[in-house]
Design an enzyme around this catalytic site. Structure first.
Site, mmCIF file in Angstrom:
data_model
loop_
_atom_site.group_PDB
_atom_site.id
_atom_site.type_symbol
_atom_site.label_atom_id
_atom_site.label_comp_id
_atom_site.label_asym_id
_atom_site.label_seq_id
_atom_site.Cartn_x
_atom_site.Cartn_y
_atom_site.Cartn_z
ATOM 1 N N ASP A 102 0.802 -1.228 0.000
ATOM 2 C CA ASP A 102 0.000 0.000 0.000
ATOM 3 C C ASP A 102 0.835 1.278 0.000
ATOM 4 O O ASP A 102 0.329 2.353 0.329
ATOM 5 C CB ASP A 102 -0.980 -0.015 1.178
ATOM 6 C CG ASP A 102 -2.128 -0.979 0.915
ATOM 7 O OD1 ASP A 102 -2.541 -1.108 -0.250
ATOM 8 O OD2 ASP A 102 -2.606 -1.606 1.876
ATOM 9 N N ASP A 136 -7.226 -4.357 -4.245
ATOM 10 C CA ASP A 136 -6.872 -2.982 -3.854
ATOM 11 C C ASP A 136 -5.587 -2.489 -4.512
ATOM 12 O O ASP A 136 -5.386 -1.293 -4.694
ATOM 13 C CB ASP A 136 -6.688 -2.876 -2.331
ATOM 14 C CG ASP A 136 -7.632 -3.752 -1.531
ATOM 15 O OD1 ASP A 136 -8.076 -4.781 -2.063
ATOM 16 O OD2 ASP A 136 -7.912 -3.419 -0.378
HETATM 17 N N1 GLY Z 1 -7.254 -1.472 1.071
HETATM 18 C C1 GLY Z 1 -7.949 -2.055 2.162
HETATM 19 C C2 GLY Z 1 -9.354 -1.642 2.251
HETATM 20 O O1 GLY Z 1 -9.953 -1.192 1.300
HETATM 21 O O2 GLY Z 1 -9.905 -1.763 3.330
#
Ligand code: GLY
Length: 385
Positions: free
Chosen positions: A106, A167
């Site tokens: 992330d 994601d």
């Molecule tokens: N990227 C993790 C979520 O959307 O909770």
């Protein structure tokens, strides 16, 4: 039929409310890295908070969004204070590079709305360096045999070497940016390989998407899928649909590959077909009717993606996407926003995951994407992805 012109009065009204609210909230929370609100007050994910762990403290994946809100507000208003507050947050994230161990895929969510946004606006060389550093960390998570980017580090002893999650479609724009910035094609090559794998293994024939796919990290190939933050395996976690929808749109924007636009549209068609009459989005499109858990963040992210698709298609198709985006945004504005001084948040009723104990709280990325969506409708958003 919806058009931007018809929506204009409403857009102006919401922008005024956003501007009024962010004016005082930004002052109040300038020294924080907010994720949610507790009794109406922003929490703080910064390192000096002893209640946080290595993953949900300074390395928490949402820690760039407050910076992104500041950059969007700076772009809209030109007020110097927003630039100053964005810089306070960006500087704090440097400790993540030094620590290294808490970092994950992330890094795109963390450094696109901070350092990349800063560099795009101010050409700050320090921000460029940070963003390239983050891009290299992301590229380093690529598994060349399985052709995917590894998502998380091992979770509570669980081996996640083969895990990729939908994601990540929001992290790979950092790789596209790194190639666009340096001229070195390696970053974009990795992003395209990952996007192709996701297109072929996450997206189901009906346009819904898996949250987590586990690959064999040594030989490649799908091992199994997981329901992740949604209701169950094979269900349809709405925020995951949103990450996929808008994510493929971004990959189209950076590569011009028509398959990515078509994939974004396919996910969008599934999403639009499942929007309830109320315009309020559940946590999972395949969850039971009761409890009626909802997720305002999924609506805000999907709206951004739908507006982007509406800009990429011809006039006959445009209204389908724009109309769906407006339906959700107007529903949010009418019933799921808090414009008062009682809460530091804008959006209510976010849900991080279906099976979490907590539902219907404020989540920072809900506010970020709501702001981005409304500025997109004014055709004045800062494009940071
Ligand atoms: N990227 C993790 C979520 O959307 O909770």
């Amino acid at each position: 039929m919806f058009t931007l012109d018809k929506a204009n009065v409403w857009v102006q009204d919401v922008i005024q409310k956003i501007t009024d609210k962010m004016d005082w909230v930004s002052e109040k929370s300038q020294a924080k890295i907010p994720y949610t609100t507790i009794n109406g007050v922003h929490d703080d994910r910064a390192i000096d908070n002893p209640t946080h762990t290595v993953t949900d403290g300074i390395n928490w994946w949402t820690n760039g969004f407050w910076g992104g809100m500041m950059w969007q507000m700076y772009h809209e208003t030109g007020q110097e204070k927003y630039k100053k507050f964005a810089n306070i947050l960006e500087n704090k994230l440097d400790v993540c590079f030094q620590d290294y161990y808490g970092l994950h895929h992330d890094v795109g969510f963390m450094w696109l709305p901070t350092s990349v946004a800063n560099y795009k606006v101010t050409q700050n060389p320090e921000s460029r360096k940070r963003a390239l550093h983050a891009a290299n960390l992301l590229a380093g998570r690529y598994n060349p045999v399985g052709e995917f980017i590894r998502a998380w580090n091992d979770l509570n002893g669980e081996d996640t070497r083969g895990w990729a999650i939908i994601d990540c479609m929001f992290n790979i724009p950092l790789l596209y940016w790194a190639t666009e910035e340096t001229g070195d094609p390696r970053f974009k090559q990795i992003a395209i390989k990952h996007a192709d794998t996701v297109m072929n293994t996450f997206v189901r024939p009906d346009g819904s998407v898996n949250h987590i796919v586990e690959f064999d990290p040594f030989h490649g190939g799908v091992v199994k899928t997981y329901g992740g933050q949604g209701y169950e395996e094979g269900s349809s976690w709405t925020r995951g649909q949103s990450w996929g929808l808008y994510g493929f749109m971004m990959s189209f924007r950076h590569t011009g590959k028509e398959e990515y636009l078509n994939t974004a549209k396919r996910i969008a068609h599934y999403f639009i077909a499942n929007i309830p009459e109320s315009g309020i989005i559940p946590v999972d499109f395949r969850q039971p009717k009761e409890p009626a858990y909802e997720d305002s963040t999924a609506a805000a992210i999907a709206a951004c993606g739908l507006i982007e698709i509406s800009k990429a298609v011809g006039p006959l198709e445009k209204d389908l996407y724009l109309g769906a985006a407006l339906k959700m945004l107007k529903a949010l504005d009418k019933t799921r926003t808090d414009w008062s001084r009682d809460c530091d948040c804008i959006l209510k009723n976010g849900s991080a995951a279906y099976h979490n104990k907590e539902h219907h709280n404020s989540i920072i990325y809900g506010d970020y994407y709501f702001i981005e969506a409304v500025f997109k409708l004014k055709e004045n958003d800062l494009y940071i992805w």
